[in-house]
Design an enzyme around this catalytic site. Structure first.
Site, mmCIF file in Angstrom:
data_model
loop_
_atom_site.group_PDB
_atom_site.id
_atom_site.type_symbol
_atom_site.label_atom_id
_atom_site.label_comp_id
_atom_site.label_asym_id
_atom_site.label_seq_id
_atom_site.Cartn_x
_atom_site.Cartn_y
_atom_site.Cartn_z
ATOM 1 N N LEU A 186 0.722 -1.281 -0.027
ATOM 2 C CA LEU A 186 0.092 0.065 0.058
ATOM 3 C C LEU A 186 0.999 1.221 0.073
ATOM 4 O O LEU A 186 0.351 2.354 0.540
ATOM 5 C CB LEU A 186 -1.005 0.125 1.121
ATOM 6 C CG LEU A 186 -2.112 -1.065 1.094
ATOM 7 C CD1 LEU A 186 -3.149 -0.947 2.467
ATOM 8 C CD2 LEU A 186 -2.616 -1.399 0.275
ATOM 9 N N PHE A 189 3.033 -7.227 -10.477
ATOM 10 C CA PHE A 189 2.932 -5.707 -10.739
ATOM 11 C C PHE A 189 3.574 -5.036 -9.652
ATOM 12 O O PHE A 189 3.876 -3.876 -10.148
ATOM 13 C CB PHE A 189 1.483 -5.525 -10.597
ATOM 14 C CG PHE A 189 0.534 -6.293 -11.610
ATOM 15 C CD1 PHE A 189 0.651 -5.966 -12.960
ATOM 16 C CD2 PHE A 189 -0.103 -7.476 -11.073
ATOM 17 C CE1 PHE A 189 -0.221 -6.763 -13.854
ATOM 18 C CE2 PHE A 189 -0.677 -8.261 -11.911
ATOM 19 C CZ PHE A 189 -0.850 -7.836 -13.646
ATOM 20 N N TYR A 233 14.423 3.887 -13.997
ATOM 21 C CA TYR A 233 13.197 2.871 -13.848
ATOM 22 C C TYR A 233 13.287 1.658 -14.897
ATOM 23 O O TYR A 233 13.362 0.641 -14.678
ATOM 24 C CB TYR A 233 12.019 3.760 -13.966
ATOM 25 C CG TYR A 233 10.729 2.970 -14.342
ATOM 26 C CD1 TYR A 233 10.089 2.077 -13.609
ATOM 27 C CD2 TYR A 233 10.243 3.108 -15.843
ATOM 28 C CE1 TYR A 233 8.915 1.411 -14.002
ATOM 29 C CE2 TYR A 233 9.045 2.435 -16.150
ATOM 30 C CZ TYR A 233 8.443 1.586 -15.081
ATOM 31 O OH TYR A 233 7.338 0.681 -15.427
ATOM 32 N N LEU A 280 -0.056 11.815 -19.161
ATOM 33 C CA LEU A 280 -0.711 12.641 -19.822
ATOM 34 C C LEU A 280 -2.445 12.568 -19.801
ATOM 35 O O LEU A 280 -2.950 13.736 -19.552
ATOM 36 C CB LEU A 280 -0.676 12.375 -21.340
ATOM 37 C CG LEU A 280 -1.173 13.284 -22.242
ATOM 38 C CD1 LEU A 280 -0.578 14.871 -22.155
ATOM 39 C CD2 LEU A 280 -0.803 13.013 -23.778
ATOM 40 N N ARG A 329 10.312 17.527 -21.501
ATOM 41 C CA ARG A 329 10.736 16.951 -20.126
ATOM 42 C C ARG A 329 11.953 15.817 -20.698
ATOM 43 O O ARG A 329 11.925 15.152 -21.635
ATOM 44 C CB ARG A 329 9.580 15.947 -20.028
ATOM 45 C CG ARG A 329 9.377 15.381 -18.636
ATOM 46 C CD ARG A 329 8.205 14.650 -18.140
ATOM 47 N NE ARG A 329 7.835 13.513 -18.924
ATOM 48 C CZ ARG A 329 6.621 12.735 -19.148
ATOM 49 N NH1 ARG A 329 5.798 12.838 -18.202
ATOM 50 N NH2 ARG A 329 6.620 11.754 -19.879
ATOM 51 N N GLY A 370 14.321 13.087 -21.545
ATOM 52 C CA GLY A 370 14.556 11.835 -21.847
ATOM 53 C C GLY A 370 13.202 11.264 -22.606
ATOM 54 O O GLY A 370 13.080 10.147 -22.719
HETATM 55 N N1 UFG Z 1 3.010 14.857 -21.307
HETATM 56 C C1 UFG Z 1 2.705 16.259 -21.455
HETATM 57 N N2 UFG Z 1 2.060 16.796 -20.363
HETATM 58 C C2 UFG Z 1 1.949 16.073 -19.287
HETATM 59 C C3 UFG Z 1 2.214 14.549 -19.148
HETATM 60 C C4 UFG Z 1 2.780 14.073 -20.282
HETATM 61 O O1 UFG Z 1 3.052 16.883 -22.585
HETATM 62 O O2 UFG Z 1 1.421 16.744 -18.345
HETATM 63 C C5 UFG Z 1 3.840 14.221 -22.466
HETATM 64 C C6 UFG Z 1 4.978 13.354 -22.274
HETATM 65 O O3 UFG Z 1 6.090 14.526 -22.319
HETATM 66 C C7 UFG Z 1 4.816 12.444 -23.386
HETATM 67 C C8 UFG Z 1 3.400 11.946 -23.142
HETATM 68 O O4 UFG Z 1 2.822 13.087 -22.942
HETATM 69 O O5 UFG Z 1 5.266 13.034 -24.718
HETATM 70 C C9 UFG Z 1 3.071 10.734 -22.588
HETATM 71 O O6 UFG Z 1 3.663 11.102 -21.305
HETATM 72 P P1 UFG Z 1 3.228 9.992 -20.082
HETATM 73 O O7 UFG Z 1 4.026 10.541 -18.939
HETATM 74 O O8 UFG Z 1 1.780 9.764 -19.959
HETATM 75 O O9 UFG Z 1 3.872 8.747 -20.437
HETATM 76 P P2 UFG Z 1 5.460 8.365 -21.060
HETATM 77 O O10 UFG Z 1 5.212 7.893 -22.561
HETATM 78 O O11 UFG Z 1 6.239 9.134 -20.716
HETATM 79 O O12 UFG Z 1 5.690 7.015 -20.197
HETATM 80 C C10 UFG Z 1 4.915 5.708 -20.234
HETATM 81 C C11 UFG Z 1 4.751 4.923 -19.132
HETATM 82 C C12 UFG Z 1 6.306 4.810 -18.222
HETATM 83 C C13 UFG Z 1 7.159 3.893 -19.092
HETATM 84 C C14 UFG Z 1 7.114 4.762 -20.700
HETATM 85 C C15 UFG Z 1 7.925 4.072 -21.663
HETATM 86 O O13 UFG Z 1 4.021 5.778 -18.089
HETATM 87 O O14 UFG Z 1 5.806 3.984 -17.285
HETATM 88 O O15 UFG Z 1 5.893 5.024 -21.079
HETATM 89 O O16 UFG Z 1 8.593 4.932 -22.371
HETATM 90 F F1 UFG Z 1 8.598 4.235 -18.611
#
Ligand code: UFG
Length: 315
Positions: A33, A71, A139, A186, A276, A278
């Site tokens: 939790l 998980f 990660y 996102l 962001r 990476g």
């Molecule tokens: N983004 C925004 N604004 C936000 C949040 C996200 O513009 O407020 C963008 C990010 O920059 C990215 C896209 O939306 O381009 C998706 O972002 P997420 O954070 O939703 O997801 P990620 O692709 O970064 O991450 C996902 C999983 C991770 C995993 C990754 C693999 O959530 O656990 O894919 O690359 F590591």
């Protein structure tokens, strides 16, 4: 089957636990939790609160288990860059304790939540399972290290393992939805903007994509969960299979925001923000292997993901 679901109080683990129970499996959830919620644990499952180090062995030794669905993990990319030690210990260290408990108790089937983050910046898309694994953050590195350990446990200890490398998971399964204390994803961030009238930040608008924003492969948590039940059925002693799990289609950040506007009927302001660190331009899964081997097909598209997430979104 009788299965142990680690992390079964979290977003994806709770969905899969409920799907397993619907399919008449016997489920024990183990979760500390730290990020999950006790009320997400299905009432039909037994629940043990604790870490894998403390509880995996006594729980498995209590008898009758056929398999583990694993998980439990820490899953924030940014946090992993700031505190790699916490991720190595919390993901790899805890998982090694789980694998050791499985070996000691003779439970040898495991389905593991891996991630597209193991691939880092891809050379080509769609990404196939044989693409080079070069994670760009701790990660992804911890998840890749677990995949390597599973290959070894399959080879040396006769484990039957399946790793599912998730792309961007979204949506809700009934009332089971994303509820992260720190939300980085996102779709929930866009829905938050719909509720608060604060603009959502678009992280980078100069990527090499059609509209300049990052493209990702979104998969509905219900479709994703179904793949775990198929994987469980094919865990074969001595084999470690790895499958990408995505829709095979990409949507840009702008396209996701537009779908959210349509679904919510709210204007949703968006604001350009710096990239962001990476974030690769485009991440799209090839899901050919899992379709061919397990007969898995995604059926729920982006609009359904947003509709389901919006229905459950707190407001
Ligand atoms: N983004 C925004 N604004 C936000 C949040 C996200 O513009 O407020 C963008 C990010 O920059 C990215 C896209 O939306 O381009 C998706 O972002 P997420 O954070 O939703 O997801 P990620 O692709 O970064 O991450 C996902 C999983 C991770 C995993 C990754 C693999 O959530 O656990 O894919 O690359 F590591």
């Amino acid at each position: 089957m009788k299965v142990l679901v680690t992390g079964g109080a979290g977003y994806i683990g709770s969905v899969v636990a409920s799907q397993l129970l619907d399919a008449d499996h016997d489920v024990v959830v183990l979760d500390d939790l730290s990020t999950g919620h006790a009320d997400a644990v299905d009432g039909r499952a037994a629940f043990v609160k604790g870490t894998l180090r403390e509880q995996a062995r006594p729980v498995l030794a209590s008898g009758g288990f056929d398999a583990v669905l694993h998980f439990a993990a820490k899953s924030l990319v940014g946090e992993s860059v700031e505190r790699p030690d916490v991720y190595w210990d919390g993901n790899l260290g805890e998982t090694l304790a789980l694998l050791d408990a499985m070996r000691a108790t003779g439970v040898k089937k495991i389905v593991f939540s891996s991630t597209a983050a193991v691939y880092g910046e891809p050379e080509t898309v769609p990404i196939t399972e044989d693409a080079p694994a070069r994670p760009g953050n701790p990660y992804g590195a911890t998840k890749l290290a677990i995949d390597v350990a599973l290959t070894e446990f399959a080879r040396l200890n006769g484990f039957g393992a399946v790793s599912l490398r998730y792309f961007n998971v979204a949506g809700a399964h009934g009332a089971l939805a994303e509820r992260h204390a720190v939300e980085t994803h996102l779709i929930p961030n866009v829905l938050r903007a719909a509720v608060t009238d604060e603009p959502v930040s678009v992280f980078g608008s100069d990527y090499s994509t059609a509209d300049g924003t990052c493209v990702r492969d979104y998969i509905h948590v219900t479709d994703l969960g179904r793949a775990h039940l198929l994987a469980l059925a094919v865990c074969e002693p001595g084999a470690h299979m790895i499958y990408n799990l995505g829709n095979g289609a990409g949507y840009s950040v702008q396209e996701v925001i537009e779908v959210c506007r349509q679904v919510t009927g709210r204007p949703i302001a968006a604001m350009d923000a710096p990239r962001r660190p990476g974030d690769p331009d485009v991440l799209i899964a090839s899901s050919e292997a899992i379709r061919a081997d397990l007969g898995w097909e995604p059926v729920l598209g982006l609009t359904t993901m947003v509709e389901d997430a919006w229905r459950e979104f707190p407001r």
